[in-house]
Motif scaffolding. Structure first.
Motif, PDB file in Angstrom:
ATOM      1  N   ASP A   3      48.796  15.040  42.680  1.00 64.32           N
ATOM      2  CA  ASP A   3      48.409  14.675  44.031  1.00 64.32           C
ATOM      3  C   ASP A   3      47.186  15.489  44.457  1.00 64.32           C
ATOM      4  N   GLY A   6      45.128  14.681  47.382  1.00 65.58           N
ATOM      5  CA  GLY A   6      45.712  14.953  48.692  1.00 65.58           C
ATOM      6  C   GLY A   6      46.353  13.753  49.339  1.00 65.58           C
ATOM      7  N   ILE A   9      50.125  14.194  50.123  1.00 62.86           N
ATOM      8  CA  ILE A   9      50.536  15.242  51.075  1.00 62.86           C
ATOM      9  C   ILE A   9      51.153  14.637  52.341  1.00 62.86           C
ATOM     10  N   ARG A  12      54.744  13.979  51.652  1.00 58.97           N
ATOM     11  CA  ARG A  12      55.569  15.189  51.595  1.00 58.97           C
ATOM     12  C   ARG A  12      55.868  15.687  53.024  1.00 58.97           C
ATOM     13  N   ASN A  13      54.861  15.635  53.875  1.00 57.27           N
ATOM     14  CA  ASN A  13      55.076  16.025  55.276  1.00 57.27           C
ATOM     15  C   ASN A  13      56.041  15.069  55.963  1.00 57.27           C
TER      16      ASN A  13
END
Length: 339
Positions: A3, A6, A9, A12-13
């Motif tokens: 990843d 980015g 991300i 994931r958040n």
């Protein structure tokens, strides 16, 4: 899966956000509604949030079903969209006040948690699966969110319906336990014959797998207590269905008390049924029978003082109360004489 760009991300958040929302729903308390709660608006809005969350799961799954990965901007926008749908779902759940019934709130909470669990699992699968094509695991997770969202039309819409649903579940478990016990008694003098090989049956002389005459005598009043438990749930269900009211917080609270008082009936019937299998420990049987008897007496007492107990109900409450005492006295006499 790399990843480095980015663009994972935001996912994931998002996973962290869904987990945080789930914890709030699981442990959080509703706000006090100062008479401004609109029940019809609540159910309409909650239905929309379930549907929106299902659609968000579909969009997420399709977006990550084949390469290439969406751009960082697309990931951000998608994550924001899903977070909005999840937050809306939780927010609307918290509108439902306790005064409309704790039992109903638990049912709605559990349904909401199921949707959030499904969304959490789907995000985890996408994060952990190499981006090649739509995997079976991703398909299964997506279908899981759909299934949990599709349960919305079947949710009880008031506390009376929620309590009736619980009572039906408890009654079914008790019915199964009684039927299994009766089947074991009628099949054979040896209740384990259907799980042993013929050779074992021929060579075995272990009396620990048979009922003695004293065991059989003790089983009769225990069976009577189990049947009283089933009758209690059946009669109470009819009383809640015919007489239950949800128009005041007091009536909702009484229905909650009935639901709470009956939740130990089916586990106690199971415990008693299991203790009746040989080798029978008469002390354990007496303890389990006594516990079931106490639970049933408490249920009848709470029923008698609730709004569901009108004049026709008084007679069966009294009859069952006497039947429980009669069978429990027999259990005590037989268990004492065998020790």
């Amino acid at each position: 899966m790399s990843d480095s760009s980015g663009n994972l991300i935001p996912l994931r958040n998002l996973l962290n956000s869904v987990q945080s929302v789930r914890e709030r729903v699981r442990d959080g308390e509703p706000r006090d509604s100062a008479g401004g709660f609109d029940v019809h608006h609540f159910w309409d809005t909650l239905g929309h949030t379930f549907k929106a969350t299902s659609q968000a799961a579909t969009k997420l799954s399709i977006t990550y079903s084949k390469p290439p990965l969406p751009s960082a901007q697309e990931c951000d926008a998608l994550a924001d969209h899903i977070q909005d749908s999840v937050l809306a779902l939780a927010t609307v759940y918290f509108w439902l006040p306790k005064s409309h019934g704790v039992t109903l709130r638990r049912v709605v909470r559990d349904a909401t948690l199921e949707v959030l669990d499904g969304m959490q699992q789907l995000i985890e699968v996408i994060l952990n699966t190499p981006l090649q094509s739509l995997t079976q695991e991703q398909l299964t997770s997506t279908a899981g969110v759909w299934a949990s969202c599709d349960q919305f039309p079947h949710l009880p819409k008031d506390n009376q319906a929620a309590v009736l649903s619980l009572l039906a579940t408890y009654s079914s478990v008790v019915k199964d336990a009684i039927e299994e016990m009766e089947q074991a008694q009628s099949d054979s003098q040896d209740p384990y014959s259907d799980v042993l090989e013929d050779d074992d049956l021929d060579t075995r002389g272990n009396q620990d797998t048979y009922w003695s005459e004293a065991d059989k005598q003790l089983m009769a009043p225990c069976h009577g207590l189990m049947k009283a438990a089933r009758a209690c749930l059946k009669k109470l269900s009819a009383a809640v269905k015919n007489n239950g009211k949800v128009d005041t917080p007091a009536c909702c609270a009484q229905l909650d008390d009935l639901a709470d008082s009956t939740k130990e009936i089916s586990p106690s019937v199971d415990d008693l049924a299991l203790s009746l299998y040989p080798p029978m420990n008469h002390i354990a049987v007496h303890q389990n029978a006594s516990r079931l008897s106490s639970i049933l007496k408490k249920v009848l007492e709470i029923t008698k003082s609730s709004h569901v107990c009108l004049e026709p109900e008084v007679s069966w409450v009294k009859f069952l109360d006497g039947a429980i005492d009669h069978n429990m006295q027999k259990v005590t006499n037989l268990a004492d004489s065998a020790t």
